[in-house]
Design an enzyme around this catalytic site. Structure first.
Site, PDB file in Angstrom:
ATOM      1  CE  LYS A  19      -2.037  -1.109   3.874  1.00  0.00           C
ATOM      2  NZ  LYS A  19      -1.270  -2.321   4.230  1.00  0.00           N
ATOM      3  NE  ARG A  94      -4.364  -1.105  10.097  1.00  0.00           N
ATOM      4  CZ  ARG A  94      -3.323  -0.603   9.448  1.00  0.00           C
ATOM      5  NH1 ARG A  94      -3.392   0.590   8.911  1.00  0.00           N
ATOM      6  NH2 ARG A  94      -2.225  -1.295   9.341  1.00  0.00           N
ATOM      7  NE  ARG A 133       7.891  -2.185   6.095  1.00  0.00           N
ATOM      8  CZ  ARG A 133       6.601  -2.092   6.291  1.00  0.00           C
ATOM      9  NH1 ARG A 133       5.818  -1.601   5.353  1.00  0.00           N
ATOM     10  NH2 ARG A 133       6.062  -2.504   7.428  1.00  0.00           N
ATOM     11  NE  ARG A 167       6.415   0.053   9.913  1.00  0.00           N
ATOM     12  CZ  ARG A 167       5.291   0.030   9.199  1.00  0.00           C
ATOM     13  NH1 ARG A 167       5.231   0.659   8.037  1.00  0.00           N
ATOM     14  NH2 ARG A 167       4.231  -0.621   9.634  1.00  0.00           N
ATOM     15  NE  ARG A 178       2.337  -4.578  11.114  1.00  0.00           N
ATOM     16  CZ  ARG A 178       3.328  -4.369  10.267  1.00  0.00           C
ATOM     17  NH1 ARG A 178       4.534  -4.830  10.531  1.00  0.00           N
ATOM     18  NH2 ARG A 178       3.130  -3.697   9.162  1.00  0.00           N
TER      19      ARG A 178
HETATM   20  P1  AP5 Z   1       4.902  -1.544   1.781  1.00  0.00           P
HETATM   21  O1  AP5 Z   1       4.563  -0.722   0.579  1.00  0.00           O
HETATM   22  O2  AP5 Z   1       5.656  -0.872   2.876  1.00  0.00           O
HETATM   23  O3  AP5 Z   1       3.591  -2.276   2.341  1.00  0.00           O
HETATM   24  P2  AP5 Z   1       2.367  -1.713   3.157  1.00  0.00           P
HETATM   25  O4  AP5 Z   1       1.150  -2.412   2.654  1.00  0.00           O
HETATM   26  O5  AP5 Z   1       2.339  -0.213   3.148  1.00  0.00           O
HETATM   27  O6  AP5 Z   1       2.733  -2.271   4.589  1.00  0.00           O
HETATM   28  P3  AP5 Z   1       2.643  -1.629   6.019  1.00  0.00           P
HETATM   29  O7  AP5 Z   1       3.379  -2.594   6.920  1.00  0.00           O
HETATM   30  O8  AP5 Z   1       3.127  -0.210   6.058  1.00  0.00           O
HETATM   31  O9  AP5 Z   1       1.144  -1.674   6.278  1.00  0.00           O
HETATM   32  P4  AP5 Z   1       0.474  -1.786   7.604  1.00  0.00           P
HETATM   33  O10 AP5 Z   1      -0.923  -1.630   7.133  1.00  0.00           O
HETATM   34  O11 AP5 Z   1       0.723  -2.962   8.444  1.00  0.00           O
HETATM   35  O12 AP5 Z   1       1.144  -0.645   8.490  1.00  0.00           O
HETATM   36  P5  AP5 Z   1       0.760   0.849   8.814  1.00  0.00           P
HETATM   37  O13 AP5 Z   1       1.974   1.652   8.746  1.00  0.00           O
HETATM   38  O14 AP5 Z   1      -0.441   1.289   8.043  1.00  0.00           O
HETATM   39  O15 AP5 Z   1       5.711  -2.820   1.252  1.00  0.00           O
HETATM   40  C1  AP5 Z   1       6.276  -3.771   2.159  1.00  0.00           C
HETATM   41  C2  AP5 Z   1       7.646  -4.233   1.625  1.00  0.00           C
HETATM   42  O16 AP5 Z   1       7.454  -4.952   0.404  1.00  0.00           O
HETATM   43  C3  AP5 Z   1       8.615  -3.084   1.298  1.00  0.00           C
HETATM   44  O17 AP5 Z   1       9.903  -3.470   1.647  1.00  0.00           O
HETATM   45  C4  AP5 Z   1       8.489  -2.915  -0.236  1.00  0.00           C
HETATM   46  O18 AP5 Z   1       9.696  -2.451  -0.809  1.00  0.00           O
HETATM   47  C5  AP5 Z   1       8.153  -4.331  -0.685  1.00  0.00           C
HETATM   48  N1  AP5 Z   1       7.226  -4.356  -1.825  1.00  0.00           N
HETATM   49  C6  AP5 Z   1       6.139  -3.544  -2.022  1.00  0.00           C
HETATM   50  N2  AP5 Z   1       5.494  -3.877  -3.161  1.00  0.00           N
HETATM   51  C7  AP5 Z   1       6.176  -4.938  -3.690  1.00  0.00           C
HETATM   52  C8  AP5 Z   1       5.992  -5.740  -4.857  1.00  0.00           C
HETATM   53  N3  AP5 Z   1       4.963  -5.531  -5.710  1.00  0.00           N
HETATM   54  N4  AP5 Z   1       6.884  -6.747  -5.079  1.00  0.00           N
HETATM   55  C9  AP5 Z   1       7.923  -6.976  -4.217  1.00  0.00           C
HETATM   56  N5  AP5 Z   1       8.153  -6.225  -3.086  1.00  0.00           N
HETATM   57  C10 AP5 Z   1       7.285  -5.220  -2.835  1.00  0.00           C
HETATM   58  O19 AP5 Z   1       0.272   0.726  10.330  1.00  0.00           O
HETATM   59  C11 AP5 Z   1       1.167   0.464  11.386  1.00  0.00           C
HETATM   60  C12 AP5 Z   1       0.416   0.467  12.727  1.00  0.00           C
HETATM   61  O20 AP5 Z   1      -0.206   1.743  12.955  1.00  0.00           O
HETATM   62  C13 AP5 Z   1      -0.736  -0.540  12.840  1.00  0.00           C
HETATM   63  O21 AP5 Z   1      -0.294  -1.821  13.199  1.00  0.00           O
HETATM   64  C14 AP5 Z   1      -1.600   0.126  13.941  1.00  0.00           C
HETATM   65  O22 AP5 Z   1      -1.077  -0.084  15.213  1.00  0.00           O
HETATM   66  C15 AP5 Z   1      -1.465   1.612  13.607  1.00  0.00           C
HETATM   67  N6  AP5 Z   1      -2.528   2.079  12.694  1.00  0.00           N
HETATM   68  C16 AP5 Z   1      -2.361   2.572  11.431  1.00  0.00           C
HETATM   69  N7  AP5 Z   1      -3.551   2.895  10.881  1.00  0.00           N
HETATM   70  C17 AP5 Z   1      -4.490   2.595  11.816  1.00  0.00           C
HETATM   71  C18 AP5 Z   1      -5.908   2.681  11.843  1.00  0.00           C
HETATM   72  N8  AP5 Z   1      -6.602   3.139  10.790  1.00  0.00           N
HETATM   73  N9  AP5 Z   1      -6.558   2.274  12.959  1.00  0.00           N
HETATM   74  C19 AP5 Z   1      -5.891   1.814  14.022  1.00  0.00           C
HETATM   75  N10 AP5 Z   1      -4.547   1.697  14.070  1.00  0.00           N
HETATM   76  C20 AP5 Z   1      -3.844   2.074  12.975  1.00  0.00           C
END
Ligand code: AP5
Length: 230
Positions: A19, A94, A133, A167, A178
């Site tokens: 994402k 979410r 990552r 991270r 997660r």
């Molecule tokens: P990446 O693009 O970083 O993936 P992502 O889907 O953004 O993963 P996240 O871990 O950031 O999502 P998340 O939803 O768990 O975390 P968030 O920060 O929102 O890609 C991942 C890796 O793969 C990278 O190394 C990239 O280079 C590689 N890659 C990407 N695309 C690829 C491809 N096509 N092929 C090969 N490799 C690829 O949330 C973190 C925390 O915040 C949550 O756990 C929660 O505690 C809190 N939080 C956030 N939002 C909320 C909410 N709305 N409500 C409550 N708590 C929340």
């Protein structure tokens, strides 16, 4: 993009589905503000704000922060002038209550969501991706992978020279939680948006350029349909 209808997008999908990688590209491609709740919360933790203090313990465990903390953060941004032509949401909503709050807010603003883009990736691939990552300390939307998308110089962001870090929540035991949280609390949103007719599935197992192309194709189709008044 003057003359075009507004583009209000949700990037939906499990942790590590790409994402953030796609969000970073789409905000450039469509010149839209990009609101990633994970990035917003991590910045709040770093700055030591009240929201950051409330969210930190949840994030470190891989649990979701309370709905009331995050809903206000997004509602405020949607009213800003910069979001008038559209916006990209990553990591929000979410939970079903978050989706309902978003719908209520959009109704209040007389606006509608254009599409929820569900990026689908098998779980074993997710574990591989999150394990490798690396994230820029200066700007967390600059994302790398040690094998799939390495920086030119190890440990250094290509874009701004920031230090690349692992991270806190990319540790194996936290990744497991997660994923469990995603299945329990976020996956119901697939049906939620399917029922509203705006869910679009994207094969996130393809390389990033192909995923981006597919998203562009979906948006082009939606725009065509809108022009034709479907
Ligand atoms: P990446 O693009 O970083 O993936 P992502 O889907 O953004 O993963 P996240 O871990 O950031 O999502 P998340 O939803 O768990 O975390 P968030 O920060 O929102 O890609 C991942 C890796 O793969 C990278 O190394 C990239 O280079 C590689 N890659 C990407 N695309 C690829 C491809 N096509 N092929 C090969 N490799 C690829 O949330 C973190 C925390 O915040 C949550 O756990 C929660 O505690 C809190 N939080 C956030 N939002 C909320 C909410 N709305 N409500 C409550 N708590 C929340």
């Amino acid at each position: 993009m003057p003359g075009l209808p507004e583009l209000n997008l949700i990037l939906l999908g499990p942790p590590g589905s790409g994402k953030g990688t796609q969000g970073e590209r789409l905000q450039e491609d469509f010149r839209l503000p990009y609101y990633a709740t994970g990035d917003i919360l991590r910045a709040a933790v770093k700055e030591g704000t009240e929201i950051g203090k409330q969210a930190k313990e949840y994030m470190d465990r891989g649990d979701l922060a309370p709905d009331e903390v995050i809903i206000g953060v997004i509602a405020e941004r949607l009213q800003q002038e910069e979001a008038a032509d559209g916006f990209i949401l990553d990591g929000f909503p979410r939970t079903v209550p978050q989706a309902e709050a978003l719908e209520a807010k959009m109704g209040e603003l007389h606006r509608e969501m254009t599409a929820a883009l569900l990026i689908e990736v098998p779980e074993e691939e997710i574990v591989r991706r999150l394990g490798g990552r690396r994230t820029c300390e200066e700007n967390p939307s600059h994302i790398y992978h040690v094998d799939f998308d390495p920086p030119k110089k190890e440990g250094v962001c290509d874009i701004d020279g920031g230090r690349l870090i692992v991270r806190e929540d990319d540790k194996p035991e936290v990744i497991k939680n997660r994923l469990a949280q995603y299945r329990e609390k976020t996956e119901p949103l697939v049906d939620y948006y399917e029922d509203r007719g705006i869910l679009n599935r994207v094969d996130g197992g393809k390389p990033p350029d192909e995923v981006e192309e597919r998203i562009h194709a979906i948006i082009a189709t939606l725009r065509r349909e809108e022009e034709e008044g479907m």
